[in-house]
Every structure is written in structure tokens, then in C-alpha cells.
Scaffold this motif. Structure first.
Motif, PDB file in Angstrom:
ATOM      1  N   ASP A   1      -4.682   1.176 -14.023  1.00 36.23           N
ATOM      2  CA  ASP A   1      -4.061   0.117 -13.224  1.00 36.23           C
ATOM      3  C   ASP A   1      -2.751  -0.403 -13.836  1.00 36.23           C
ATOM      4  O   ASP A   1      -2.536  -1.606 -13.931  1.00 36.23           O
TER       5      ASP A   1
ATOM      6  N   LEU B   1       2.276   1.754  -3.597  1.00 38.49           N
ATOM      7  CA  LEU B   1       1.203   2.059  -4.542  1.00 38.49           C
ATOM      8  C   LEU B   1       0.652   3.464  -4.310  1.00 38.49           C
ATOM      9  O   LEU B   1       0.355   4.178  -5.263  1.00 38.49           O
ATOM     10  N   GLY B   2       0.552   3.873  -3.045  1.00 34.83           N
ATOM     11  CA  GLY B   2       0.095   5.233  -2.751  1.00 34.83           C
ATOM     12  C   GLY B   2       1.111   6.278  -3.189  1.00 34.83           C
ATOM     13  O   GLY B   2       0.763   7.292  -3.784  1.00 34.83           O
TER      14      GLY B   2
ATOM     15  N   GLU C   1      -4.406  12.161  -9.036  1.00 31.86           N
ATOM     16  CA  GLU C   1      -4.075  10.948  -8.288  1.00 31.86           C
ATOM     17  C   GLU C   1      -4.611   9.738  -9.024  1.00 31.86           C
ATOM     18  O   GLU C   1      -5.672   9.770  -9.632  1.00 31.86           O
TER      19      GLU C   1
ATOM     20  N   GLY D   1       1.242   6.672  -6.912  1.00 34.21           N
ATOM     21  CA  GLY D   1      -0.048   7.054  -7.476  1.00 34.21           C
ATOM     22  C   GLY D   1      -0.170   8.547  -7.707  1.00 34.21           C
ATOM     23  O   GLY D   1      -1.186   9.017  -8.217  1.00 34.21           O
TER      24      GLY D   1
ATOM     25  N   SER E   1      -0.850  -0.867 -10.244  1.00 38.26           N
ATOM     26  CA  SER E   1      -1.062  -2.219  -9.714  1.00 38.26           C
ATOM     27  C   SER E   1       0.205  -2.739  -9.046  1.00 38.26           C
ATOM     28  O   SER E   1       0.142  -3.418  -8.032  1.00 38.26           O
TER      29      SER E   1
ATOM     30  N   ARG F   1      -3.754   5.055  -9.230  1.00 37.13           N
ATOM     31  CA  ARG F   1      -3.247   3.919  -8.447  1.00 37.13           C
ATOM     32  C   ARG F   1      -2.649   2.899  -9.408  1.00 37.13           C
ATOM     33  O   ARG F   1      -3.344   2.374 -10.260  1.00 37.13           O
TER      34      ARG F   1
ATOM     35  N   ASP G   1       0.816  -1.221   0.000  1.00 36.92           N
ATOM     36  CA  ASP G   1       0.000   0.000   0.000  1.00 36.92           C
ATOM     37  C   ASP G   1       0.845   1.265   0.000  1.00 36.92           C
ATOM     38  O   ASP G   1       0.488   2.248  -0.647  1.00 36.92           O
TER      39      ASP G   1
END
Length: 193
Positions: free
Chosen positions: A84, A26-27, A37, A30, A41, A39, A23
């Protein structure tokens, strides 16, 4: 096993812990310097062109989009993931490979920071003219992708005026060089594009 698990497994096999899907990563990946913003994969941190080529091949095998990313300081949203994708972050490709004073060329990897290149060149009587406000943290690859500018560009021109050639991995996984050291290379200026 889900398609994302298979994709992550293939990238993890290739890169080890330099393929990440936590997380935090990915954050972090992103966003860029804009207000947008998204995100991703998976985030991949290759160390050379061959690893980038292999990441692209894996993404193609799994029908997954990918996005190259420099430092993420741009304000135009170019590093914000949509759809993604797998992020191919160039931060670990950060070596100045050669400074050729005779030809006034520096061969660098895309993750080299803009200011680090200027610091390397200054004692030799040169500098890398593009100097965006994020010069301390922005990468040469990101500068090329965004054709970055800065105050020096008023006198010397934007990034594309200072890049003679770039080695790229095309979406089909082919590695090629766009541009060359001649003053007026033949054909279309794909390097400038």
C-alpha cells in the motif's frame, strides 16, 4: 479522519491535484509491463527534486512506504506496488536540462523518455546507447532503476555504463548525488548499484 485521509490531505496540500487517489489512477499505477499487480494508496506526480523530497518527508511522517516509478514498461515487476505505498511517478519530471558536448554528458530529469534523449542527441552526432524495446515510452529514470538494455547494449553496454551521476532522494529525505564526472570516482560505486 483515517490515517490515509491525513496522508492524502498532506500530499494534496503539497501537490494540489497532482496527488491522486481515484480508482483510475490507483488501477493504472498498480501494474507495470509484467503480469504482476498491486495497489498503491496514493499517486503523486512531482515536478522537481524538492517536491520528491517533500513527498518522502510526508510519507515518513505518516509511516507510509513509497515507490518511485518511471513509465512502468519494465517486465521485472519493479514498479508494482507492494504494501500500500505512495507512488512517486516521475512522468512530469521530463526535461532535458543541458547537453554538454565537451564532456559528452546530458543532464536530464528521470521522466525524460529514452527515445526523446536520442532524438535530441542525434543531430549533434551522438546517441544514448541503451535502447530497450520500449524505447519510445520508457523513461531514463526507469532505465536506470532496471539497468535496461537493448540491441545496442551488446556493443556499448547497459544503462549503468552510460550514467555518470544521479541525483537521488534517499529514504530519509536527504538529497545527494551518486557518482561524478571523473573517470574513476573515489569510494564505492553506489551509482552503479
Amino acid at each position: 479522519m483515517s490515517p490515509d485521509s491525513k496522508l492524502f490531505g498532506a500530499l494534496r496540500f503539497l501537490l494540489g491535484d497532482r496527488a491522486r487517489a481515484g480508482d483510475f489512477e490507483l488501477g493504472l499505477y498498480g501494474r507495470d509491463g509484467s503480469v504482476l499487480e498491486g495497489r498503491p494508496s496514493i499517486v503523486c506526480l512531482p515536478v522537481d527534486t524538492e517536491e520528491v523530497r517533500q513527498i518522502v518527508a510526508v510519507c515518513r511522517q505518516h509511516d507510509r512506504p513509497f515507490l518511485a516509478r518511471g513509465s512502468g514498461t519494465g517486465l521485472a515487476g519493479g514498479a508494482v506496488p507492494v504494501g500500500d505505498p505512495v507512488i512517486i511517478a516521475t512522468a512530469k519530471m521530463n526535461k532535458i536540462l543541458e547537453v554538454d558536448l565537451e564532456n559528452r554528458i546530458a543532464w536530464v530529469e528521470p521522466g525524460v523518455l529514452n527515445l526523446d534523449l536520442t532524438k535530441e542527441l542525434t543531430p549533434l552526432g551522438f546517441h544514448f546507447a541503451p535502447d530497450p524495446s520500449s524505447q519510445q515510452v520508457c523513461s531514463i529514470g526507469g532505465n536506470v532503476a532496471n539497468n535496461s538494455g537493448g540491441p545496442h547494449c551488446l556493443a556499448y553496454g547497459v544503462t549503468s555504463a552510460h550514467v555518470a551521476a544521479i541525483e537521488v532522494v534517499l529514504p530519509d529525505g536527504t538529497v545527494t548525488v551518486l557518482g561524478d564526472l571523473s573517470a574513476d570516482p573515489p569510494g564505492y560505486d553506489l551509482r552503479g548499484l
